[in-house]
Design an enzyme around this catalytic site. Structure first.
Site, PDB file in Angstrom:
ATOM      1  N   TRP A  27      21.139  -7.432  27.529  1.00  0.00           N
ATOM      2  CA  TRP A  27      19.729  -7.834  26.732  1.00  0.00           C
ATOM      3  C   TRP A  27      18.698  -7.487  27.817  1.00  0.00           C
ATOM      4  CZ3 TRP A  27      23.683 -11.631  27.684  1.00  0.00           C
ATOM      5  CH2 TRP A  27      23.617 -12.232  28.789  1.00  0.00           C
ATOM      6  N   GLU A  40      18.128 -15.565  25.094  1.00  0.00           N
ATOM      7  CA  GLU A  40      17.738 -16.903  25.544  1.00  0.00           C
ATOM      8  C   GLU A  40      18.084 -18.117  25.274  1.00  0.00           C
ATOM      9  OE1 GLU A  40      16.078 -16.546  28.288  1.00  0.00           O
ATOM     10  OE2 GLU A  40      15.590 -14.411  28.392  1.00  0.00           O
ATOM     11  N   GLN A  45      21.218 -23.412  29.593  1.00  0.00           N
ATOM     12  CA  GLN A  45      22.381 -24.307  30.029  1.00  0.00           C
ATOM     13  C   GLN A  45      23.681 -23.388  30.164  1.00  0.00           C
ATOM     14  OE1 GLN A  45      21.477 -27.450  30.219  1.00  0.00           O
ATOM     15  NE2 GLN A  45      19.873 -27.728  29.125  1.00  0.00           N
ATOM     16  N   THR A  46      23.725 -22.068  30.051  1.00  0.00           N
ATOM     17  CA  THR A  46      24.787 -21.315  30.182  1.00  0.00           C
ATOM     18  C   THR A  46      24.617 -20.268  31.245  1.00  0.00           C
ATOM     19  OG1 THR A  46      25.253 -21.911  27.833  1.00  0.00           O
ATOM     20  CG2 THR A  46      26.442 -20.015  28.876  1.00  0.00           C
ATOM     21  N   GLY A  84      28.906 -25.293  23.808  1.00  0.00           N
ATOM     22  CA  GLY A  84      28.335 -26.615  24.010  1.00  0.00           C
ATOM     23  C   GLY A  84      27.008 -26.749  23.495  1.00  0.00           C
ATOM     24  N   TYR A 123      10.118 -22.294  29.150  1.00  0.00           N
ATOM     25  CA  TYR A 123      10.499 -21.009  29.813  1.00  0.00           C
ATOM     26  C   TYR A 123      10.967 -20.039  28.678  1.00  0.00           C
ATOM     27  CZ  TYR A 123      14.343 -18.097  31.118  1.00  0.00           C
ATOM     28  OH  TYR A 123      15.083 -16.817  31.257  1.00  0.00           O
ATOM     29  N   CYS A 195      19.301 -14.937  46.172  1.00  0.00           N
ATOM     30  CA  CYS A 195      18.884 -16.432  46.655  1.00  0.00           C
ATOM     31  C   CYS A 195      19.713 -17.375  45.781  1.00  0.00           C
ATOM     32  CB  CYS A 195      17.405 -16.539  46.447  1.00  0.00           C
ATOM     33  SG  CYS A 195      16.881 -18.006  47.339  1.00  0.00           S
ATOM     34  N   CYS A 205      17.946 -10.081  51.238  1.00  0.00           N
ATOM     35  CA  CYS A 205      16.600 -10.317  50.612  1.00  0.00           C
ATOM     36  C   CYS A 205      15.537  -9.527  50.887  1.00  0.00           C
ATOM     37  CB  CYS A 205      16.689 -11.850  50.832  1.00  0.00           C
ATOM     38  SG  CYS A 205      15.296 -12.436  49.762  1.00  0.00           S
ATOM     39  N   CYS A 211      10.105 -15.596  54.608  1.00  0.00           N
ATOM     40  CA  CYS A 211      10.557 -16.656  53.848  1.00  0.00           C
ATOM     41  C   CYS A 211      10.550 -17.778  54.853  1.00  0.00           C
ATOM     42  CB  CYS A 211      12.012 -16.353  53.437  1.00  0.00           C
ATOM     43  SG  CYS A 211      12.980 -17.966  52.716  1.00  0.00           S
TER      44      CYS A 211
HETATM   45  S1  SF4 Z   1      15.427 -14.960  52.521  1.00  0.00           S
HETATM   46 FE1  SF4 Z   1      14.579 -16.889  51.453  1.00  0.00          FE
HETATM   47  S2  SF4 Z   1      14.216 -16.106  49.450  1.00  0.00           S
HETATM   48 FE2  SF4 Z   1      15.633 -14.726  50.204  1.00  0.00          FE
HETATM   49  S3  SF4 Z   1      17.581 -15.258  49.916  1.00  0.00           S
HETATM   50 FE3  SF4 Z   1      17.105 -16.256  51.833  1.00  0.00          FE
HETATM   51  S4  SF4 Z   1      16.091 -18.140  51.354  1.00  0.00           S
HETATM   52 FE4  SF4 Z   1      16.280 -17.207  49.415  1.00  0.00          FE
END
Ligand code: SF4
Length: 356
Positions: A27, A40, A45-46, A84, A123, A195, A205, A211
């Site tokens: 999708w 969506e 919940q899935t 469900g 959402y 994350c 990341c 972060c």
């Molecule tokens: S650096 Fe921060 S935002 Fe990125 S995965 Fe780690 S905790 Fe999550």
């Protein structure tokens, strides 16, 4: 929060999405609002991996919204079986019928009209508005809460009114309005694949450099939730009445769990009860002389969001066939059971007892 930290977020996220993110789901490239809406609703919940086969069978069986609108309830529930939260399926059918008949099959293209649809919350409306129409509405789901609370080191509980407002404002400020669809997809994919709730892959990341959670060792503490979920234990005693090759089933019509699904004759008890207590119950109902066999046939547990269902099953062979055992029930041939939708616990029991 510093503006630089915010702009870094948006730039890095969108770069990552264009150059690194390889998460592929059917999708994701979709532009048909009907199919996006369907995906969506299924994904509420899935997990995406679990929802995939349902998405494919719904879009395969009902390629357009009017095909879905014209479906028999029973067939749609049967296709939904195992996902469900059956209210989602009920609302989905109501919405499909509304759009097909009242809007001539045209899916609404404005955010407020999407939000007004049955079964569509904030959402889902933002997801459909951005993915189908590229409208500038930021999505806010569990993945987004997690990424934002960790990256900004934000400790306001995500289930508080203040937290919901704060994160909604933040998500909207960060949105890349040049391409809201890609931005929303990116942040959800980052939360789902990098994350993650446990053992996030911070080394991979794109946000690591700024972060706060990674810097201050707060990852395991974020996001914060204020309320602990209270789980209610329920004890269901299913009596599988059989006469020859027929079984008694009934449709759950009351609101609450499993509405519109089928089940065997049910006695719910406030605590676990044994065979003798159940037999006593049937004797009181005046069926004593009809019962040829009363046999324990297994037990199962099913965890729902707020409830833990303890089910035990007894097979009850009858020597005669009463026309009515309960108001909402009926007799059905064993080989016809597959035509009815059942909750997961009963599907598992049926698989083990009737299809082996
Ligand atoms: S650096 Fe921060 S935002 Fe990125 S995965 Fe780690 S905790 Fe999550």
């Amino acid at each position: 929060m510093k503006d630089k930290q915010k702009s870094y977020f948006t730039i890095q996220l969108n770069y990552w999405h264009s150059n690194v993110n390889r998460r592929s789901l059917p999708w994701k490239e979709e532009k048909d609002p009907y199919k996006i809406w369907l995906s969506e609703i299924i994904l509420q919940q899935t997990r995406a991996e679990q929802g995939l086969k349902y998405y494919l069978s719904f879009t395969g069986t009902y390629p357009t919204i009017c095909d879905l609108a014209n479906a028999r309830d029973e067939d749609a529930f049967r296709l939904w079986q195992g996902l469900g939260y059956y209210n989602r399926c009920k609302n989905m059918l109501a919405t499909a019928r509304f759009i097909c008949s009242e809007l001539k099959g045209q899916f609404p293209a404005q955010h407020e009209n999407i939000l007004a649809l049955k079964g569509v919350g904030a959402y889902t409306a933002a997801a459909i508005a951005s993915f189908a129409f590229n409208l500038p509405h930021a999505v806010l789901d569990g993945n987004v809460y997690r990424v934002l609370s960790r990256y900004f080191g934000e400790e306001t509980p995500i289930d508080s009114t203040e937290g919901k407002r704060l994160f909604a404002t933040l998500a909207q400020e960060l949105l890349n309005i040049e391409n809201p669809s890609a931005h929303n997809q990116a942040i959800m994919d980052l939360g789902a694949t990098v994350c993650t709730p446990k053992q996030p892959k911070c080394d991979e990341c794109p946000l690591l450099k700024k972060c706060v959670a990674a810097r201050d060792n707060l990852i395991h503490l974020l996001p914060v939730k204020s309320k602990k979920l209270k789980i209610q234990n329920r004890f269901f005693n299913f009596l599988v009445f059989q006469f020859g090759d027929e079984v008694w089933i009934e449709k759950r019509s009351e609101k609450g769990i499993w509405q519109n699904l089928h089940q065997f004759y049910l006695i719910e008890s406030p605590e676990s009860v044994d065979k003798l207590a159940l037999q006593e119950n049937l004797h009181l109902a005046g069926w004593k002389t009809l019962i040829q066999k009363f046999e324990y046939s297994g037990k199962m547990k099913q965890q729902l969001t707020h409830q833990l269902i303890h089910s035990q099953f007894y097979t009850v062979q009858l020597s005669d066939k009463p026309a009515e055992l309960s108001a909402s029930g009926f007799w059905v041939q064993v080989d016809q059971l597959k035509l009815y939708a059942f909750p997961k616990t009963l599907v598992d029991f049926l698989e083990a007892s009737f299809h082996s």
